[in-house]
Write a protein that holds these residues in place. Structure first.
Motif, PDB file in Angstrom:
ATOM      1  N   GLY A 296      51.813  44.098  -1.733  1.00 53.24           N
ATOM      2  CA  GLY A 296      52.371  45.184  -0.935  1.00 53.24           C
ATOM      3  C   GLY A 296      51.577  45.432   0.326  1.00 53.24           C
ATOM      4  O   GLY A 296      52.139  45.567   1.419  1.00 53.24           O
ATOM      5  N   ILE A 297      50.252  45.481   0.200  1.00 55.76           N
ATOM      6  CA  ILE A 297      49.383  45.703   1.364  1.00 55.76           C
ATOM      7  C   ILE A 297      49.501  44.544   2.354  1.00 55.76           C
ATOM      8  O   ILE A 297      49.529  44.747   3.573  1.00 55.76           O
ATOM      9  CB  ILE A 297      47.924  45.881   0.913  1.00 55.76           C
ATOM     10  N   SER A 298      49.580  43.322   1.844  1.00 53.49           N
ATOM     11  CA  SER A 298      49.711  42.146   2.713  1.00 53.49           C
ATOM     12  C   SER A 298      51.005  42.203   3.515  1.00 53.49           C
ATOM     13  O   SER A 298      51.035  41.849   4.705  1.00 53.49           O
ATOM     14  CB  SER A 298      49.672  40.865   1.872  1.00 53.49           C
ATOM     15  N   CYS A 299      52.070  42.683   2.885  1.00 53.66           N
ATOM     16  CA  CYS A 299      53.359  42.794   3.583  1.00 53.66           C
ATOM     17  C   CYS A 299      53.296  43.883   4.657  1.00 53.66           C
ATOM     18  O   CYS A 299      53.881  43.739   5.735  1.00 53.66           O
ATOM     19  CB  CYS A 299      54.457  43.100   2.564  1.00 53.66           C
ATOM     20  N   VAL A 300      52.571  44.964   4.378  1.00 58.38           N
ATOM     21  CA  VAL A 300      52.364  46.013   5.379  1.00 58.38           C
ATOM     22  C   VAL A 300      51.642  45.450   6.595  1.00 58.38           C
ATOM     23  O   VAL A 300      52.013  45.709   7.751  1.00 58.38           O
ATOM     24  CB  VAL A 300      51.551  47.183   4.782  1.00 58.38           C
ATOM     25  N   ASP A 301      50.607  44.662   6.357  1.00 57.11           N
ATOM     26  CA  ASP A 301      49.812  44.094   7.450  1.00 57.11           C
ATOM     27  C   ASP A 301      50.686  43.250   8.377  1.00 57.11           C
ATOM     28  O   ASP A 301      50.536  43.298   9.601  1.00 57.11           O
ATOM     29  CB  ASP A 301      48.682  43.245   6.864  1.00 57.11           C
ATOM     30  N   LEU A 302      51.617  42.503   7.810  1.00 57.63           N
ATOM     31  CA  LEU A 302      52.515  41.690   8.631  1.00 57.63           C
ATOM     32  C   LEU A 302      53.484  42.564   9.432  1.00 57.63           C
ATOM     33  O   LEU A 302      53.886  42.204  10.538  1.00 57.63           O
ATOM     34  CB  LEU A 302      53.309  40.727   7.743  1.00 57.63           C
ATOM     35  N   THR A 303      53.838  43.710   8.878  1.00 62.13           N
ATOM     36  CA  THR A 303      54.864  44.561   9.491  1.00 62.13           C
ATOM     37  C   THR A 303      54.338  45.381  10.649  1.00 62.13           C
ATOM     38  O   THR A 303      54.984  45.473  11.704  1.00 62.13           O
ATOM     39  CB  THR A 303      55.471  45.498   8.425  1.00 62.13           C
ATOM     40  N   ILE A 304      53.168  46.000  10.485  1.00 67.68           N
ATOM     41  CA  ILE A 304      52.690  46.942  11.504  1.00 67.68           C
ATOM     42  C   ILE A 304      52.168  46.246  12.753  1.00 67.68           C
ATOM     43  O   ILE A 304      51.838  46.911  13.738  1.00 67.68           O
ATOM     44  CB  ILE A 304      51.600  47.864  10.929  1.00 67.68           C
ATOM     45  N   GLN A 305      52.115  44.924  12.734  1.00 67.62           N
ATOM     46  CA  GLN A 305      51.698  44.191  13.926  1.00 67.62           C
ATOM     47  C   GLN A 305      52.871  43.912  14.861  1.00 67.62           C
ATOM     48  O   GLN A 305      52.715  43.220  15.866  1.00 67.62           O
ATOM     49  CB  GLN A 305      51.022  42.874  13.529  1.00 67.62           C
ATOM     50  N   THR A 306      54.045  44.461  14.533  1.00 65.25           N
ATOM     51  CA  THR A 306      55.217  44.315  15.392  1.00 65.25           C
ATOM     52  C   THR A 306      55.782  45.699  15.691  1.00 65.25           C
ATOM     53  O   THR A 306      55.395  46.691  15.076  1.00 65.25           O
ATOM     54  CB  THR A 306      56.308  43.464  14.708  1.00 65.25           C
ATOM     55  N   ASP A 307      56.719  45.775  16.632  1.00 66.35           N
ATOM     56  CA  ASP A 307      57.347  47.053  16.960  1.00 66.35           C
ATOM     57  C   ASP A 307      58.650  47.242  16.201  1.00 66.35           C
ATOM     58  O   ASP A 307      59.434  48.130  16.504  1.00 66.35           O
ATOM     59  CB  ASP A 307      57.594  47.165  18.467  1.00 66.35           C
ATOM     60  N   ARG A 308      58.878  46.423  15.194  1.00 67.63           N
ATOM     61  CA  ARG A 308      60.109  46.483  14.418  1.00 67.63           C
ATOM     62  C   ARG A 308      59.869  47.132  13.059  1.00 67.63           C
ATOM     63  O   ARG A 308      58.811  46.956  12.465  1.00 67.63           O
ATOM     64  CB  ARG A 308      60.703  45.088  14.222  1.00 67.63           C
ATOM     65  N   THR A 309      60.884  47.875  12.581  1.00 69.32           N
ATOM     66  CA  THR A 309      60.775  48.506  11.270  1.00 69.32           C
ATOM     67  C   THR A 309      60.651  47.454  10.178  1.00 69.32           C
ATOM     68  O   THR A 309      59.907  47.629   9.212  1.00 69.32           O
ATOM     69  CB  THR A 309      62.000  49.404  11.009  1.00 69.32           C
ATOM     70  N   VAL A 310      61.393  46.367  10.321  1.00 73.85           N
ATOM     71  CA  VAL A 310      61.249  45.198   9.451  1.00 73.85           C
ATOM     72  C   VAL A 310      60.854  44.035  10.348  1.00 73.85           C
ATOM     73  O   VAL A 310      61.611  43.650  11.238  1.00 73.85           O
ATOM     74  CB  VAL A 310      62.549  44.869   8.689  1.00 73.85           C
ATOM     75  N   SER A 311      59.697  43.485  10.114  1.00 72.47           N
ATOM     76  CA  SER A 311      59.203  42.415  10.984  1.00 72.47           C
ATOM     77  C   SER A 311      60.065  41.165  10.863  1.00 72.47           C
ATOM     78  O   SER A 311      60.420  40.742   9.755  1.00 72.47           O
ATOM     79  CB  SER A 311      57.761  42.072  10.610  1.00 72.47           C
ATOM     80  N   ASP A 312      60.400  40.573  12.015  1.00 72.91           N
ATOM     81  CA  ASP A 312      61.170  39.335  11.982  1.00 72.91           C
ATOM     82  C   ASP A 312      60.281  38.123  11.761  1.00 72.91           C
ATOM     83  O   ASP A 312      60.750  36.983  11.783  1.00 72.91           O
ATOM     84  CB  ASP A 312      62.002  39.164  13.259  1.00 72.91           C
TER      85      ASP A 312
END
Length: 347
Positions: A296-312
């Motif tokens: 879960g934390i790893s998925c958060v790390d990938l997400t917050i590095q983009t400006d998208r709610t769900v990282s592409d």
């Protein structure tokens, strides 16, 4: 108000198999506005152009899972409007959408977040009246869909009665259920009987709102998790901001995982949804509880590095790569003793 249910024979795809994950809950239009400079109350603040995308906890989790190569369906409610059509069209790229289209005055849900220059949320508004139009009968009509699913994710956007009906059906058909609290106010919609909830994910303030307790330290949070166990929840995960994740299971497993400072934070919107998607991935892959949280934390790390709610950029390979970067190949074990967390020695 008229409710149009799109039945199985109106869809190109059949009901999901037991390998599929079902997400039940919100699908909204997300609008994000970023403030330039320091935010000031009671005056005009300069801002950048609003970004618009699909949102909603259940929908976001479903898209993340779809990007992680999971077979996933979404049962949600949208209005008979352009926003609803947009959400269905965009979401169908990653999931099988089963929309409950509400005819009449109710419009598709809209979530608007005001962010500071660091991408952190200042305040958010949610127009979600449409979910109050959905009745428990919708859940009972979709029992074949629920019973055939490998796991169900339920957010708390629907009414108390719909939430209770979903928990009951999952318990009756022995389908693992993950519940996302969404917010403190919506957390209060959970019934007092939580038998049937295998995983509950919330924040301390949301647990406080539901239990009526004040949680000032880790010991009190752990005690709150034990109260949830007595109410029927098997596994409790409490996300304590950007600092740590605490977990506790009825089998006696408990502890915490520190969240190391992320290298880059562009936008935190969707972080909790990414966490839930990552942990569901870990659950369905058969990982132990601590590694479920680490995914879960790893998925958060990938997400917050983009400006998208769900990282592409999210994919199964990238998730595993980030997991190994953060935690290594082997799991890390943590135990709780006299109010302090210790890392277990390798044996």
């Amino acid at each position: 108000m008229k409710l149009k249910k799109i039945h199985k024979n109106e869809q190109d795809e059949p009901w999901p198999s037991s390998e599929q994950i079902l997400c039940i809950g919100g699908a909204n239009l997300d609008r994000k506005i970023m403030i330039k400079g320091t935010f000031q109350l009671h005056t005009s603040n300069p801002s950048s152009t609003s970004l618009q995308s699909c949102g909603g906890v259940a929908r976001n989790v479903a898209e993340n899972l779809g990007r992680l190569s999971r077979r996933v369906s979404l049962l949600t409610a949208v209005g008979d409007d352009a926003e609803g059509e947009f959400i269905i069209e965009q979401s169908s790229r990653y999931m099988h959408v089963i929309p409950l289209q509400v005819k009449g005055e109710s419009s598709t849900g809209v979530y608007t977040a005001l962010l500071n220059e660091h991408g952190e949320m200042i305040v958010a508004t949610a127009e979600m009246e449409i979910y109050d139009q959905i009745r428990p009968s919708v859940i009972f009509e979709n029992i074949p869909l629920i019973a055939s699913s490998r796991l169900v994710l339920l957010d708390t956007n629907f009414s108390m009665n719909v939430i209770a009906a979903t928990i009951h059906v999952c318990l009756e058909h022995q389908v693992p259920l993950v519940v996302s609290s969404v917010s403190a106010s919506k957390m209060r919609k959970l019934p007092r009987n939580l038998h049937g909830v295998e995983w509950l994910v919330c924040q301390p303030e949301e647990a406080e709102a539901y239990l009526g307790l004040e949680l000032k330290d880790d010991q009190q949070i752990l005690d709150a998790a034990r109260v949830f166990h007595k109410l029927g929840v098997q596994n409790v995960i409490i996300i304590c901001g950007a600092e740590r994740v605490l977990f506790a299971s009825q089998d006696g497993t408990y502890g915490q995982i520190p969240i190391h400072p992320f290298q880059q934070v562009i936008d935190v919107t969707g972080a909790d949804d990414a966490f839930i998607a990552g942990m569901i991935y870990g659950i369905t892959q058969g990982y132990p509880m601590e590694q479920v949280c680490q995914f879960g934390i790893s998925c958060v790390d990938l997400t917050i590095q983009t400006d998208r709610t769900v990282s592409d950029t999210i994919s199964m390979n990238k998730l595993h790569s980030r997991f190994q970067e953060l935690y290594g190949t082997h799991s890390q074990n943590f135990v709780f003793f006299k109010g302090v967390y210790f890392k277990k020695k390798n044996t």
